[in-house]
Design an enzyme around this catalytic site. Sequence first.
Site, PDB file in Angstrom:
ATOM      1  N   CYS A 102      -3.118  31.046  18.339  1.00 35.91           N
ATOM      2  CA  CYS A 102      -4.083  30.164  17.690  1.00 35.91           C
ATOM      3  C   CYS A 102      -4.842  29.395  18.751  1.00 35.91           C
ATOM      4  O   CYS A 102      -4.390  29.257  19.889  1.00 35.91           O
ATOM      5  CB  CYS A 102      -3.369  29.188  16.788  1.00 35.91           C
ATOM      6  SG  CYS A 102      -2.317  30.009  15.618  1.00 35.91           S
TER       7      CYS A 102
ATOM      8  N   TYR B  69       1.571  42.043  10.119  1.00 35.26           N
ATOM      9  CA  TYR B  69       2.225  40.825  10.618  1.00 35.26           C
ATOM     10  C   TYR B  69       3.404  40.465   9.729  1.00 35.26           C
ATOM     11  O   TYR B  69       3.231  40.246   8.523  1.00 35.26           O
ATOM     12  CB  TYR B  69       1.175  39.717  10.625  1.00 35.26           C
ATOM     13  CG  TYR B  69       1.573  38.365  11.168  1.00 35.26           C
ATOM     14  CD1 TYR B  69       2.243  38.216  12.371  1.00 35.26           C
ATOM     15  CD2 TYR B  69       1.202  37.212  10.483  1.00 35.26           C
ATOM     16  CE1 TYR B  69       2.541  36.951  12.877  1.00 35.26           C
ATOM     17  CE2 TYR B  69       1.491  35.946  10.977  1.00 35.26           C
ATOM     18  CZ  TYR B  69       2.165  35.827  12.173  1.00 35.26           C
ATOM     19  OH  TYR B  69       2.450  34.582  12.675  1.00 35.26           O
TER      20      TYR B  69
ATOM     21  N   HIS C   3       7.019  34.731  12.160  1.00 32.66           N
ATOM     22  CA  HIS C   3       6.730  33.295  12.092  1.00 32.66           C
ATOM     23  C   HIS C   3       6.842  32.684  10.697  1.00 32.66           C
ATOM     24  O   HIS C   3       6.385  31.555  10.491  1.00 32.66           O
ATOM     25  CB  HIS C   3       5.310  33.000  12.630  1.00 32.66           C
ATOM     26  CG  HIS C   3       5.158  33.271  14.093  1.00 32.66           C
ATOM     27  ND1 HIS C   3       4.132  34.042  14.609  1.00 32.66           N
ATOM     28  CD2 HIS C   3       5.910  32.886  15.141  1.00 32.66           C
ATOM     29  CE1 HIS C   3       4.262  34.113  15.924  1.00 32.66           C
ATOM     30  NE2 HIS C   3       5.325  33.423  16.280  1.00 32.66           N
TER      31      HIS C   3
ATOM     32  N   ASP D 210       9.664  30.279  18.555  1.00 32.05           N
ATOM     33  CA  ASP D 210       8.971  31.278  19.382  1.00 32.05           C
ATOM     34  C   ASP D 210       8.306  30.591  20.585  1.00 32.05           C
ATOM     35  O   ASP D 210       8.546  30.958  21.738  1.00 32.05           O
ATOM     36  CB  ASP D 210       7.927  31.985  18.504  1.00 32.05           C
ATOM     37  CG  ASP D 210       7.243  33.130  19.214  1.00 32.05           C
ATOM     38  OD1 ASP D 210       7.803  33.648  20.197  1.00 32.05           O
ATOM     39  OD2 ASP D 210       6.139  33.514  18.792  1.00 32.05           O
TER      40      ASP D 210
END
Length: 689
Positions: free
Chosen positions: A31, A170, A173, A265
């Site tokens: 991000c 994906y 997360h 992470d």
Amino acid sequence: MGRPSRYDILFTPVTIGPVTAKNRFFQVPHCNGMGHAMSEAHAAMREVKAEGGWAVIATEECEIHPSGDVSPYVEARLWDDRDIPPLALLCDKVHAHGALAAIELTHNGPTASNLYSREILIAPSHQPSKYGYPQQARAMSKRDIAEYRRWHCDAARRARRAGFDIVYVYAAHDLSLAMHFLQRRRNHRLDEYGGRLENRARLLKELLLDTREAVGDRCAVALRFATEELLGDGGVTLAEAQDIVALLAELPDLWDVNIAAWYNDSIPSRYAAEGAQEPFIAFVKKTTTRPVVGVGRFTSPDTMAAQIRRGILDMIGAARPSIADPFLPLKIEQGRSDEIRECIGCNICVSGDMTSTPIRCTQNPTMGEEWRKGWHPERIAPAATDARILIAGGGPAGLEAARALGQRGYEVHLAEAGRELGGRVSREARLPGLAEWARVRDWRLGRLAAMPNASLYRESPLDAATVLEFGARHVALATGSHWRRDGFGRSNAYTADGECFIAGFARHPVFTPDDILDGVLERDAFPAGDVVIFDDDEFYTAGVIAEAVAATGRRVTLTTPADQLAAWCRNTLDYPHLRHRLAALNVTVLVSHNIKALAADHLVLTDVWNGRESTLPCAALIAVTSRLPDDALYRELAARESDWAAAGIATVRLIGDAEAPGLIAHAVYSGHRYARELDHPCREVPFKR
Ligand code: ADP
Ligand code: SF4
């Protein structure tokens, strides 16, 4: 100078389905707070990474449909064809440097917000939204699942049209429906998408097959997959992840594996070292023949080469190391590893995403400024004049100003009052867990050592007379700041007659973070007994000092007038780790309490909501409230402005904490900006919009 042959393995190509990565460096999705809202800035930032030698450059997560709108977070977006051109621009810029462009498609399901789109949230089963929004997500019907698969295919095709080479599915997360279906805590379905593992993994398998069918002829299909959530049986566990990888082993062209959630992470360096994810991801390569990429805040080329040689990873994934040094691969390739600007693991970069503002980095002040200011991490305009520059203070602001001015070719002189360079960075790096922060100093000292036009003077406190005598045209004062002892801060000010608002502060000793950094804990003068840390600063300082004090065996209470401890730590992903660590150290945390009075052996506290008073034993109070700039030298020089011309001085500027105390990132940025703007007049709005 060529690179050592032991790094050659990092520069061998890798086949990923129908495409080939030129080397082993993979900038995994991250991000950046710019995303779809600032697409030119976003593309320029990714381009710099491609120029710096990364073989693959990925976008951050990319929304595929309005029902997966993550506002107010600003990520990539591919809702319809109108979103293609900005991403095509990004692909062109990445391709211009021979890198592959990857896109991470996702639908956030119950972890979306839909604050902008006003669509109803969707999830495997009925459940609250993750981030506290007061509307629930509804359970998806079979028809919804079919629709979701169609949206994903449509987005994949749009991604191909935009020019992407790798399209991600994906499941990491805790931020995508493909993962939510895997999680027992989110998936309570009784149909063929719920229950046993094969059912919970069905949607993920379908998405992989769909995506291959949609774009697999030209694009590689990557799977980003979380192997562990550290939440027990409600989450994805390593044991189940092993079964899932076995189930899907050859379906993707590339496995990109990590642990969840984001705070695990991208764990701050305070809580984990380089390569910490290895125990959770090492099994993947043994289960699939497809290339595997993983992360671990890798900054050492030896560690990277070893990861590949030992068969842990095929490609070195990096988000933060690529932010701190977009040119990391090229530096290794060219035998310049000692020039790598190593990430310090402070996660200031993460705070850009959290606050929906352009990413910034403590180590790399050009991050997020590639387009709007035209700043490049490696290049800078040559000196415009032969002016001599004098800098007072060798903290992050002074060192960065000296380094960047030196790179421009100016004759630069830096005088530091103390024996040690690095200022607050050297001091704070001695606190528990912050050792890696010294990299801010070390990288700059390393660069300065190679500059014949830069001189550093230790134990050289400057006063106005020395500055006037020196013969510099420009003077920058990077003299830092100090913590206040009077309690002034967000919650406490002064009384009308100028007395400190908190009774007793003037009468009894109050310690500050500077005292701790000066080693007061090791001195006999520090009182035995209960220590109270009063946090009105709300970031990392109070917590790390609590840790330092607790390590001496003292009983510690950390109290704050705020409703949440160290709230800004949420923006750097520190928060859950901080709370665990304080809990493990038996530090008592007391929120929503202000200090009313300090007595010899106790504090009087006030509950900020009901005003009730209570007492707390306190042998030593450490007040972490706010700071004051150390700008005495500036004021002295300002008072003698009439002498400047005769001394040859054109400008005197305060930079860094001496101008306004802030983060280390602010100080580095301030020093860098000073160096960039010297001899250049600045516009009113100093960047492109
Ligand atoms: P910043 O974060 O803005 O770089 P720091 O507090 O880290 O600020 O560093 C300021 C540095 O300036 C310290 O190392 C301090 O010793 C030094 N310093 C302060 N006053 C003077 C002075 N008058 N002359 C030279 N160095 C000074
Ligand atoms: Fe690393 Fe900190 Fe820069 Fe993020 S902000 S890339 S953690 S140095």
